[in-house]
Design a protein around this motif. Sequence first.
Motif, PDB file in Angstrom:
ATOM      1  N   SER A  71       9.962 -12.612  49.601  1.00 35.24           N
ATOM      2  CA  SER A  71      12.221 -11.864  50.053  1.00 35.24           C
ATOM      3  C   SER A  71      11.556 -10.268  50.453  1.00 35.24           C
ATOM      4  N   THR A  72      11.104  -9.658  49.109  1.00 34.33           N
ATOM      5  CA  THR A  72      11.055  -8.472  49.625  1.00 34.33           C
ATOM      6  C   THR A  72       9.620  -7.762  50.133  1.00 34.33           C
ATOM      7  N   LEU A  73       9.048  -8.594  50.797  1.00 34.89           N
ATOM      8  CA  LEU A  73       7.915  -7.863  51.819  1.00 34.89           C
ATOM      9  C   LEU A  73       8.489  -8.522  52.932  1.00 34.89           C
ATOM     10  N   TYR A  74       9.287  -9.638  53.400  1.00 38.49           N
ATOM     11  CA  TYR A  74      10.024 -10.240  54.287  1.00 38.49           C
ATOM     12  C   TYR A  74      10.868  -9.003  54.747  1.00 38.49           C
ATOM     13  N   LEU A  75      11.436  -8.600  53.963  1.00 41.92           N
ATOM     14  CA  LEU A  75      12.520  -8.013  54.142  1.00 41.92           C
ATOM     15  C   LEU A  75      12.135  -5.940  54.715  1.00 41.92           C
ATOM     16  N   LEU A  76      10.810  -5.309  53.980  1.00 40.67           N
ATOM     17  CA  LEU A  76      10.322  -4.368  53.996  1.00 40.67           C
ATOM     18  C   LEU A  76       9.697  -4.195  54.957  1.00 40.67           C
ATOM     19  N   ILE A  77       8.723  -5.473  55.699  1.00 37.98           N
ATOM     20  CA  ILE A  77       8.078  -5.389  56.500  1.00 37.98           C
ATOM     21  C   ILE A  77       8.886  -5.443  58.158  1.00 37.98           C
ATOM     22  N   ALA A  78       9.509  -6.077  58.096  1.00 38.95           N
ATOM     23  CA  ALA A  78      11.191  -6.132  59.606  1.00 38.95           C
ATOM     24  C   ALA A  78      11.980  -4.726  59.837  1.00 38.95           C
ATOM     25  N   ILE A  79      11.906  -3.527  58.219  1.00 39.24           N
ATOM     26  CA  ILE A  79      12.305  -2.411  58.562  1.00 39.24           C
ATOM     27  C   ILE A  79      10.946  -1.618  59.498  1.00 39.24           C
ATOM     28  N   ALA A  80       9.959  -1.561  58.573  1.00 38.11           N
ATOM     29  CA  ALA A  80       8.372  -1.071  59.332  1.00 38.11           C
ATOM     30  C   ALA A  80       8.477  -1.441  60.340  1.00 38.11           C
ATOM     31  N   GLU A  81       8.470  -2.501  60.702  1.00 39.90           N
ATOM     32  CA  GLU A  81       8.817  -2.687  62.523  1.00 39.90           C
ATOM     33  C   GLU A  81       9.445  -2.499  63.553  1.00 39.90           C
ATOM     34  N   HIS A  82      10.871  -2.230  63.186  1.00 39.59           N
ATOM     35  CA  HIS A  82      11.625  -1.489  63.991  1.00 39.59           C
ATOM     36  C   HIS A  82      12.189   0.058  64.280  1.00 39.59           C
ATOM     37  N   PHE A  83      11.784   0.413  62.957  1.00 36.92           N
ATOM     38  CA  PHE A  83      12.280   2.020  62.697  1.00 36.92           C
ATOM     39  C   PHE A  83      10.461   2.464  63.274  1.00 36.92           C
ATOM     40  N   GLN A  84       9.480   1.920  62.665  1.00 34.97           N
ATOM     41  CA  GLN A  84       7.834   3.096  62.735  1.00 34.97           C
ATOM     42  C   GLN A  84       7.312   0.927  63.320  1.00 34.97           C
ATOM     43  N   PRO A  85       7.032   0.996  64.738  1.00 33.52           N
ATOM     44  CA  PRO A  85       6.658   0.394  65.357  1.00 33.52           C
ATOM     45  C   PRO A  85       5.281   0.194  65.739  1.00 33.52           C
ATOM     46  N   ALA A  86       4.768   1.467  65.346  1.00 35.28           N
ATOM     47  CA  ALA A  86       3.419   2.149  65.717  1.00 35.28           C
ATOM     48  C   ALA A  86       2.571   1.794  64.400  1.00 35.28           C
ATOM     49  N   LEU A  87       3.881   1.953  63.575  1.00 32.79           N
ATOM     50  CA  LEU A  87       2.655   1.258  62.268  1.00 32.79           C
ATOM     51  C   LEU A  87       0.893   0.388  61.776  1.00 32.79           C
ATOM     52  N   ALA A  88       0.462   1.079  61.484  1.00 30.32           N
ATOM     53  CA  ALA A  88      -0.435   0.033  61.158  1.00 30.32           C
ATOM     54  C   ALA A  88      -0.713  -1.120  60.605  1.00 30.32           C
ATOM     55  N   ILE A  89       0.442  -1.533  61.023  1.00 31.76           N
ATOM     56  CA  ILE A  89       0.698  -3.159  59.082  1.00 31.76           C
ATOM     57  C   ILE A  89      -1.055  -3.667  59.708  1.00 31.76           C
ATOM     58  N   PRO A  90      -0.884  -4.635  58.034  1.00 30.21           N
ATOM     59  CA  PRO A  90      -2.269  -5.359  59.032  1.00 30.21           C
ATOM     60  C   PRO A  90      -1.703  -7.030  59.326  1.00 30.21           C
ATOM     61  N   SER A  91      -2.589  -6.919  59.715  1.00 33.19           N
ATOM     62  CA  SER A  91      -1.984  -8.502  60.555  1.00 33.19           C
ATOM     63  C   SER A  91      -3.228  -9.374  59.288  1.00 33.19           C
ATOM     64  N   ASN A  92      -2.551 -10.734  59.574  1.00 31.82           N
ATOM     65  CA  ASN A  92      -2.906 -12.287  59.346  1.00 31.82           C
ATOM     66  C   ASN A  92      -2.661 -11.911  57.194  1.00 31.82           C
ATOM     67  N   ILE A  93      -1.652 -11.220  56.845  1.00 29.45           N
ATOM     68  CA  ILE A  93      -1.161 -11.119  55.491  1.00 29.45           C
ATOM     69  C   ILE A  93      -0.508 -12.578  54.993  1.00 29.45           C
ATOM     70  N   ASN A  94      -1.246 -13.506  54.428  1.00 29.43           N
ATOM     71  CA  ASN A  94      -0.082 -14.657  53.789  1.00 29.43           C
ATOM     72  C   ASN A  94      -0.339 -14.804  52.289  1.00 29.43           C
ATOM     73  N   VAL A  95       0.344 -15.107  51.673  1.00 27.09           N
ATOM     74  CA  VAL A  95       0.847 -15.064  50.623  1.00 27.09           C
ATOM     75  C   VAL A  95       0.895 -16.808  49.895  1.00 27.09           C
ATOM     76  N   GLU A  96       0.497 -16.814  49.379  1.00 24.78           N
ATOM     77  CA  GLU A  96       0.589 -18.178  48.098  1.00 24.78           C
ATOM     78  C   GLU A  96       1.547 -18.458  47.516  1.00 24.78           C
ATOM     79  N   VAL A  97       2.502 -19.601  47.443  1.00 27.11           N
ATOM     80  CA  VAL A  97       3.491 -19.496  47.124  1.00 27.11           C
ATOM     81  C   VAL A  97       3.191 -20.812  45.503  1.00 27.11           C
ATOM     82  N   ILE A  98       3.377 -21.139  45.109  1.00 32.24           N
ATOM     83  CA  ILE A  98       3.644 -21.744  43.767  1.00 32.24           C
ATOM     84  C   ILE A  98       4.739 -22.292  43.122  1.00 32.24           C
ATOM     85  N   THR A  99       5.333 -23.298  43.820  1.00 37.20           N
ATOM     86  CA  THR A  99       5.562 -24.219  42.808  1.00 37.20           C
ATOM     87  C   THR A  99       5.517 -24.801  42.399  1.00 37.20           C
ATOM     88  N   ILE A 100       7.122 -25.216  40.644  1.00 38.55           N
ATOM     89  CA  ILE A 100       6.602 -25.633  40.289  1.00 38.55           C
ATOM     90  C   ILE A 100       7.988 -26.259  39.157  1.00 38.55           C
TER      91      ILE A 100
END
Length: 279
Positions: A95-124
């Motif tokens: 959730s923290t990652l989703y929020l920060l990416i949204a903030i970065a893309e809105h306020f600094q759209p020219a920021l070179a955010i790495p593409s194709n970042i995937n996170v493995e989520v393991i549910t137990i």
Amino acid sequence: MFLIDWINATLKHEHIVVKSLEDDLFDGLILHHLLKKLGSLKLDVEEIALTEKKQKHKLAVVLEAVTQCLRLEESQLKWSVDSMCRTIFRKDLLSTLYLLIAIAEHFQPALAIPSNINVEVITIERTSTGLKTESTVECITERRKNKEDESKTAAFDDLFTRAQDKLDDVKRVLLHFVNIHVGKLGLNVKDADTQFADGVFLLLLIGQLGGYFLNLRDFFLNPSSEAEMIHNVNLAVALLTDGGILDFPVNAEDIVKGNMKTTLEVLYCLHSKYKSKEV
């Protein structure tokens, strides 16, 4: 990590240093400073919230401000304020990652955010027969295609659709490359269709080529389930992506299920980077 470096650079003059996204951002304090710096937003909240109730309130106000900013561009949000507030306060990294990416893309759209970042989520999940684990992959940032990516993909598309007669030759070259390096560990790959499915050979090969040792606690040397195999392949993909070797998205399940095109594409990236080591 890119986002940590970005936050620390943005808030450098405020002498704020973030070391852990989930541990340092959960109470809304640093997020508040980030919004003030990036958007000159003034929020009606206490500067320092000491109690859990006040921290949750501050975090909710910050998230509401982010939501309102994004709505100005009619963005499609992936969360509600209430749900995001609960998960971030519980120090949920996704959730923290989703929020920060949204903030970065809105306020600094020219920021070179790495593409194709995937996170493995393991549910137990606890069931009557024991613990049940399920692994999924969340895409945090989208892939940004370029001409080089497209040409590589097109080459393998042609190989499987128009040049089947050359497929065995490609397998032979790549297996020779693999065995030169895993052979130093006393191992040998004979079947490219099946022996890469559990991710073990990929991880050992990456370690040999990169000149480093992979901690055996970080992966399953003898995986006994599909979830463990997916974990291994996701780790391999993450290592290749972080190293700049892999520049296109890879679904771990494709390799686990024996998708030869995906497997060969990954091996080809390694071969292209380290083929000089064959000598």
